[in-house]
Design an enzyme around this catalytic site. Structure first.
Site, PDB file in Angstrom:
ATOM      1  N   ASN A  37      96.874  54.656  62.214  1.00 55.70           N
ATOM      2  CA  ASN A  37      97.204  55.952  62.796  1.00 55.70           C
ATOM      3  C   ASN A  37      96.486  56.176  64.125  1.00 55.70           C
ATOM      4  O   ASN A  37      95.258  56.179  64.196  1.00 55.70           O
ATOM      5  CB  ASN A  37      96.806  57.046  61.796  1.00 55.70           C
ATOM      6  CG  ASN A  37      97.543  58.333  62.030  1.00 55.70           C
ATOM      7  OD1 ASN A  37      98.199  58.526  63.039  1.00 55.70           O
ATOM      8  ND2 ASN A  37      97.440  59.247  61.072  1.00 55.70           N
ATOM      9  N   HIS A 122      97.227  67.055  46.189  1.00 61.62           N
ATOM     10  CA  HIS A 122      96.515  67.863  47.177  1.00 61.62           C
ATOM     11  C   HIS A 122      96.933  69.320  47.066  1.00 61.62           C
ATOM     12  O   HIS A 122      98.133  69.630  47.018  1.00 61.62           O
ATOM     13  CB  HIS A 122      96.838  67.386  48.588  1.00 61.62           C
ATOM     14  CG  HIS A 122      96.193  66.098  48.963  1.00 61.62           C
ATOM     15  ND1 HIS A 122      96.096  65.679  50.268  1.00 61.62           N
ATOM     16  CD2 HIS A 122      95.613  65.133  48.218  1.00 61.62           C
ATOM     17  CE1 HIS A 122      95.494  64.499  50.313  1.00 61.62           C
ATOM     18  NE2 HIS A 122      95.190  64.144  49.070  1.00 61.62           N
ATOM     19  N   ARG A 147      92.941  67.769  44.417  1.00 61.75           N
ATOM     20  CA  ARG A 147      91.970  67.926  45.503  1.00 61.75           C
ATOM     21  C   ARG A 147      92.148  69.296  46.127  1.00 61.75           C
ATOM     22  O   ARG A 147      93.267  69.692  46.461  1.00 61.75           O
ATOM     23  CB  ARG A 147      92.188  66.848  46.573  1.00 61.75           C
ATOM     24  CG  ARG A 147      91.073  66.765  47.592  1.00 61.75           C
ATOM     25  CD  ARG A 147      91.420  65.833  48.749  1.00 61.75           C
ATOM     26  NE  ARG A 147      92.215  66.518  49.763  1.00 61.75           N
ATOM     27  CZ  ARG A 147      92.456  66.014  50.979  1.00 61.75           C
ATOM     28  NH1 ARG A 147      91.989  64.815  51.308  1.00 61.75           N
ATOM     29  NH2 ARG A 147      93.179  66.675  51.859  1.00 61.75           N
ATOM     30  N   TYR A 159      90.261  70.875  58.685  1.00 62.38           N
ATOM     31  CA  TYR A 159      90.820  69.608  58.204  1.00 62.38           C
ATOM     32  C   TYR A 159      91.549  69.804  56.873  1.00 62.38           C
ATOM     33  O   TYR A 159      91.058  70.467  55.968  1.00 62.38           O
ATOM     34  CB  TYR A 159      89.715  68.548  58.002  1.00 62.38           C
ATOM     35  CG  TYR A 159      90.197  67.415  57.133  1.00 62.38           C
ATOM     36  CD1 TYR A 159      91.060  66.455  57.646  1.00 62.38           C
ATOM     37  CD2 TYR A 159      89.882  67.364  55.783  1.00 62.38           C
ATOM     38  CE1 TYR A 159      91.573  65.461  56.835  1.00 62.38           C
ATOM     39  CE2 TYR A 159      90.386  66.367  54.964  1.00 62.38           C
ATOM     40  CZ  TYR A 159      91.224  65.420  55.491  1.00 62.38           C
ATOM     41  OH  TYR A 159      91.739  64.437  54.685  1.00 62.38           O
ATOM     42  N   ASP A 212      87.324  66.819  49.785  1.00 67.29           N
ATOM     43  CA  ASP A 212      87.091  65.892  50.888  1.00 67.29           C
ATOM     44  C   ASP A 212      86.335  66.613  51.995  1.00 67.29           C
ATOM     45  O   ASP A 212      86.867  67.531  52.632  1.00 67.29           O
ATOM     46  CB  ASP A 212      88.436  65.369  51.406  1.00 67.29           C
ATOM     47  CG  ASP A 212      88.272  64.296  52.483  1.00 67.29           C
ATOM     48  OD1 ASP A 212      87.128  63.954  52.830  1.00 67.29           O
ATOM     49  OD2 ASP A 212      89.317  63.805  52.970  1.00 67.29           O
ATOM     50  N   HIS A 214      85.319  65.007  54.647  1.00 69.18           N
ATOM     51  CA  HIS A 214      85.803  64.280  55.828  1.00 69.18           C
ATOM     52  C   HIS A 214      84.684  64.009  56.826  1.00 69.18           C
ATOM     53  O   HIS A 214      84.864  64.120  58.050  1.00 69.18           O
ATOM     54  CB  HIS A 214      86.975  64.996  56.493  1.00 69.18           C
ATOM     55  CG  HIS A 214      88.050  64.056  56.933  1.00 69.18           C
ATOM     56  ND1 HIS A 214      88.260  63.701  58.245  1.00 69.18           N
ATOM     57  CD2 HIS A 214      88.979  63.376  56.225  1.00 69.18           C
ATOM     58  CE1 HIS A 214      89.264  62.849  58.338  1.00 69.18           C
ATOM     59  NE2 HIS A 214      89.722  62.637  57.114  1.00 69.18           N
ATOM     60  N   GLU A 238      84.341  63.487  48.301  1.00 69.91           N
ATOM     61  CA  GLU A 238      84.797  62.388  49.156  1.00 69.91           C
ATOM     62  C   GLU A 238      84.230  62.491  50.572  1.00 69.91           C
ATOM     63  O   GLU A 238      84.180  63.583  51.146  1.00 69.91           O
ATOM     64  CB  GLU A 238      86.328  62.405  49.214  1.00 69.91           C
ATOM     65  CG  GLU A 238      86.929  61.347  50.125  1.00 69.91           C
ATOM     66  CD  GLU A 238      88.420  61.524  50.287  1.00 69.91           C
ATOM     67  OE1 GLU A 238      88.983  60.845  51.165  1.00 69.91           O
ATOM     68  OE2 GLU A 238      89.035  62.319  49.550  1.00 69.91           O
ATOM     69  N   GLU A 264      87.775  55.028  52.983  1.00 73.47           N
ATOM     70  CA  GLU A 264      89.123  54.943  53.535  1.00 73.47           C
ATOM     71  C   GLU A 264      89.155  54.316  54.927  1.00 73.47           C
ATOM     72  O   GLU A 264      90.202  53.814  55.348  1.00 73.47           O
ATOM     73  CB  GLU A 264      89.787  56.322  53.568  1.00 73.47           C
ATOM     74  CG  GLU A 264      89.181  57.319  54.515  1.00 73.47           C
ATOM     75  CD  GLU A 264      89.827  58.697  54.396  1.00 73.47           C
ATOM     76  OE1 GLU A 264      90.314  59.200  55.416  1.00 73.47           O
ATOM     77  OE2 GLU A 264      89.850  59.247  53.286  1.00 73.47           O
ATOM     78  N   ARG A 285      87.170  53.851  48.138  1.00 75.41           N
ATOM     79  CA  ARG A 285      88.475  54.382  48.521  1.00 75.41           C
ATOM     80  C   ARG A 285      89.171  53.554  49.593  1.00 75.41           C
ATOM     81  O   ARG A 285      90.038  54.057  50.324  1.00 75.41           O
ATOM     82  CB  ARG A 285      88.335  55.833  48.985  1.00 75.41           C
ATOM     83  CG  ARG A 285      87.698  56.733  47.927  1.00 75.41           C
ATOM     84  CD  ARG A 285      88.083  58.175  48.109  1.00 75.41           C
ATOM     85  NE  ARG A 285      89.512  58.359  47.984  1.00 75.41           N
ATOM     86  CZ  ARG A 285      90.325  58.595  48.994  1.00 75.41           C
ATOM     87  NH1 ARG A 285      89.868  58.678  50.234  1.00 75.41           N
ATOM     88  NH2 ARG A 285      91.620  58.742  48.787  1.00 75.41           N
ATOM     89  N   HIS A 314      92.838  55.037  49.092  1.00 74.01           N
ATOM     90  CA  HIS A 314      93.297  56.040  50.052  1.00 74.01           C
ATOM     91  C   HIS A 314      94.816  56.152  49.973  1.00 74.01           C
ATOM     92  O   HIS A 314      95.512  55.145  49.851  1.00 74.01           O
ATOM     93  CB  HIS A 314      92.867  55.574  51.449  1.00 74.01           C
ATOM     94  CG  HIS A 314      93.085  56.560  52.536  1.00 74.01           C
ATOM     95  ND1 HIS A 314      92.823  57.895  52.412  1.00 74.01           N
ATOM     96  CD2 HIS A 314      93.553  56.384  53.806  1.00 74.01           C
ATOM     97  CE1 HIS A 314      93.085  58.508  53.548  1.00 74.01           C
ATOM     98  NE2 HIS A 314      93.542  57.619  54.403  1.00 74.01           N
ATOM     99  N   ASP A 318      99.923  58.674  56.347  1.00 79.35           N
ATOM    100  CA  ASP A 318     100.109  57.654  57.384  1.00 79.35           C
ATOM    101  C   ASP A 318     100.129  56.243  56.793  1.00 79.35           C
ATOM    102  O   ASP A 318     100.185  55.267  57.548  1.00 79.35           O
ATOM    103  CB  ASP A 318      99.021  57.760  58.459  1.00 79.35           C
ATOM    104  CG  ASP A 318      97.620  57.627  57.885  1.00 79.35           C
ATOM    105  OD1 ASP A 318      97.262  58.445  57.023  1.00 79.35           O
ATOM    106  OD2 ASP A 318      96.880  56.724  58.305  1.00 79.35           O
ATOM    107  N   GLU A 341      95.070  58.563  45.069  1.00 82.80           N
ATOM    108  CA  GLU A 341      95.449  59.715  45.885  1.00 82.80           C
ATOM    109  C   GLU A 341      96.961  59.720  46.097  1.00 82.80           C
ATOM    110  O   GLU A 341      97.566  58.679  46.350  1.00 82.80           O
ATOM    111  CB  GLU A 341      94.734  59.660  47.234  1.00 82.80           C
ATOM    112  CG  GLU A 341      95.036  60.844  48.134  1.00 82.80           C
ATOM    113  CD  GLU A 341      94.281  60.780  49.452  1.00 82.80           C
ATOM    114  OE1 GLU A 341      94.143  61.838  50.092  1.00 82.80           O
ATOM    115  OE2 GLU A 341      93.835  59.682  49.835  1.00 82.80           O
ATOM    116  N   TRP A 405      85.428  63.603  62.955  1.00 89.14           N
ATOM    117  CA  TRP A 405      86.675  64.218  62.484  1.00 89.14           C
ATOM    118  C   TRP A 405      87.054  63.625  61.148  1.00 89.14           C
ATOM    119  O   TRP A 405      87.034  62.414  60.985  1.00 89.14           O
ATOM    120  CB  TRP A 405      87.828  63.981  63.469  1.00 89.14           C
ATOM    121  CG  TRP A 405      89.023  64.769  63.041  1.00 89.14           C
ATOM    122  CD1 TRP A 405      89.257  66.099  63.278  1.00 89.14           C
ATOM    123  CD2 TRP A 405      90.110  64.319  62.227  1.00 89.14           C
ATOM    124  NE1 TRP A 405      90.423  66.505  62.667  1.00 89.14           N
ATOM    125  CE2 TRP A 405      90.975  65.423  62.018  1.00 89.14           C
ATOM    126  CE3 TRP A 405      90.442  63.095  61.650  1.00 89.14           C
ATOM    127  CZ2 TRP A 405      92.140  65.330  61.259  1.00 89.14           C
ATOM    128  CZ3 TRP A 405      91.599  63.017  60.902  1.00 89.14           C
ATOM    129  CH2 TRP A 405      92.440  64.125  60.727  1.00 89.14           C
TER     130      TRP A 405
END
Length: 405
Positions: A37, A122, A147, A159, A212, A214, A238, A264, A285, A314, A318, A341, A405
């Site tokens: 991605n 999710h 999640r 996010y 998550d 992130h 996560e 991930e 993951r 993961h 994407d 996931e 991010w």
């Protein structure tokens, strides 16, 4: 069975996907996912200019030798671009071998360890109430694990929570490339405990809850968060912190019993070796598309099993249905599989390009016994959705400092 041709396709049915098709002189072909991605075309160039020419004429059955050739046979090992390219070739070769044997790939790995694969859905909302409402809808549909992500009050974007906002492709428009988003740890902490306190009160204790971060927090902040969330019994937390320095997770581990998951963005076993070996995480993951395909992820799973670490691949949007299929075969086989996931099977355009027959029932997916990976690729359909340049966002603290991010 000799490799005759390797084709690389880029299409954008809602977002970009890079697909590899390996053709053999027997007429059997295999497909693989090479999507990275925001750096899709770098992988395309790697495949077309550097990898494909080296594989023409090789025996498609020699999966291990080809994997080692592509990994060890270059001086510049590892890295997301190189490993995504290797992953796609590897998936395609496993697909070919399964079709040639008239067996699903999981049988070639050693057969089933379970009858179905457990998924987690999710639930993301603009408010805590909205998030919990969506979680309840997933539970009503049969999911046993969800999640939770909720918008942080006071931040323009959070996010995992786009809601009715524009998606990442649309955000490219009149904003900088890539788009930029603000972050505040203090505002996040104010929201996150209340999210799980209300979730447990409304959803009860018979559903697994996940979250998550992130990688937004420092290790000591993650330790504080893990301790804060202990009363709510998460299945895992996560990406609490970045683990380029794997010592970071010692700080987190020594302060909380909340289970930890990461991986991930990992591309080889080496990025997660110490985390697994030192038992600093509970779930790994890594994704087949980004960690060297089925061959690479199988090695990680076997290594993790020694240290009681479960797999939780993961499953972001994407990653194409080809990667999902690869995960399904690994998940049904791996004795230490934990959970998968799941963000859905995408839109009609995606399903047109990647025909598949997986069916979700009570929060699980049963593997199909089609030869190979059990998913296909429609070249004609893909041509209707050409590549569009796009980037994932960049995160900044409220004082302008570039952040994770």
């Amino acid at each position: 069975m000799k490799i005759e041709e390797i084709k690389v396709f880029v299409c954008s049915p809602g977002r970009n996907f890079v697909t590899v098709k390996v053709m053999t002189d027997s007429g059997i072909y295999g497909i693989g996912d090479a999507t990275l991605n925001g750096r899709e075309m770098a992988v395309v160039t790697c495949l077309e200019e550097h990898i494909a020419p080296c594989l023409i004429g090789r025996d498609a059955h020699d999966i291990e030798d080809i994997w080692q050739y592509l990994y060890k046979g270059v001086y510049w090992r590892k890295g997301p671009i190189n490993m995504a390219a290797i992953a796609a070739i590897d998936m395609a070769l496993w697909d070919i071998k399964g079709k040639a044997a008239n067996m699903p790939v999981y049988q070639l790995l050693g057969g089933k360890s379970r009858t179905a694969v457990t998924l987690y859905a999710h639930a993301s909302g603009d408010t805590i109430e909205d998030t919990i409402d969506k979680a309840q809808a997933h539970i009503d549909a049969g999911f046993k694990a969800v999640r939770l992500q909720a918008a942080v009050p006071g931040l323009e974007v959070t996010y995992g929570v786009l809601g009715d906002k524009k998606d990442y492709f649309e955000l490219q428009g009149n904003r900088p490339l890539p788009p930029e988003e603000p972050w505040s740890t203090q505002k996040y902490f104010t929201m996150v405990e209340d999210l799980f306190k209300q979730a447990r009160a409304r959803l009860g204790n018979n559903v697994h809850l996940l979250h998550d971060v992130h990688s937004r927090l420092t290790p000591i902040e993650s330790a504080r968060l893990g301790k804060l969330l202990e009363p709510y019994n998460l299945l895992f937390l996560e990406d609490a912190s970045v683990a380029e320095n794997q010592e970071n997770y010692k700080v987190i581990r020594h302060h909380t019993t909340t289970p930890l998951a990461i991986g991930e963005t990992y591309n080889t076993i080496w990025e997660c070796k110490n985390l697994i070996q030192d038992q600093l995480i509970d779930y790994i993951r890594a994704a087949a598309t980004h960690a060297g395909g089925i061959t690479g992820l199988r090695r990680i799973a076997d290594f993790a099993n020694i240290y009681n670490v479960k797999t939780a691949p993961h499953g972001a949007p994407d990653l194409s249905p080809i990667c999902f299929a690869a995960h399904m075969h690994l998940n049904i086989w791996a004795p230490n599989f934990g959970i998968q996931e799941f963000v859905g099977f995408g839109n009609e355009q995606l399903n047109e390009i990647f025909p598949h027959r997986y069916e979700v029932k009570n929060g699980t997916v049963a593997i199909l016994d089609a030869p190979g990976l059990g998913v296909d690729f429609d070249e004609s359909a893909a041509q209707k959705y050409p590549y569009k340049r796009s980037y994932l966002p960049v995160s900044r603290l409220e004082d302008g400092t570039v952040w994770n991010w």
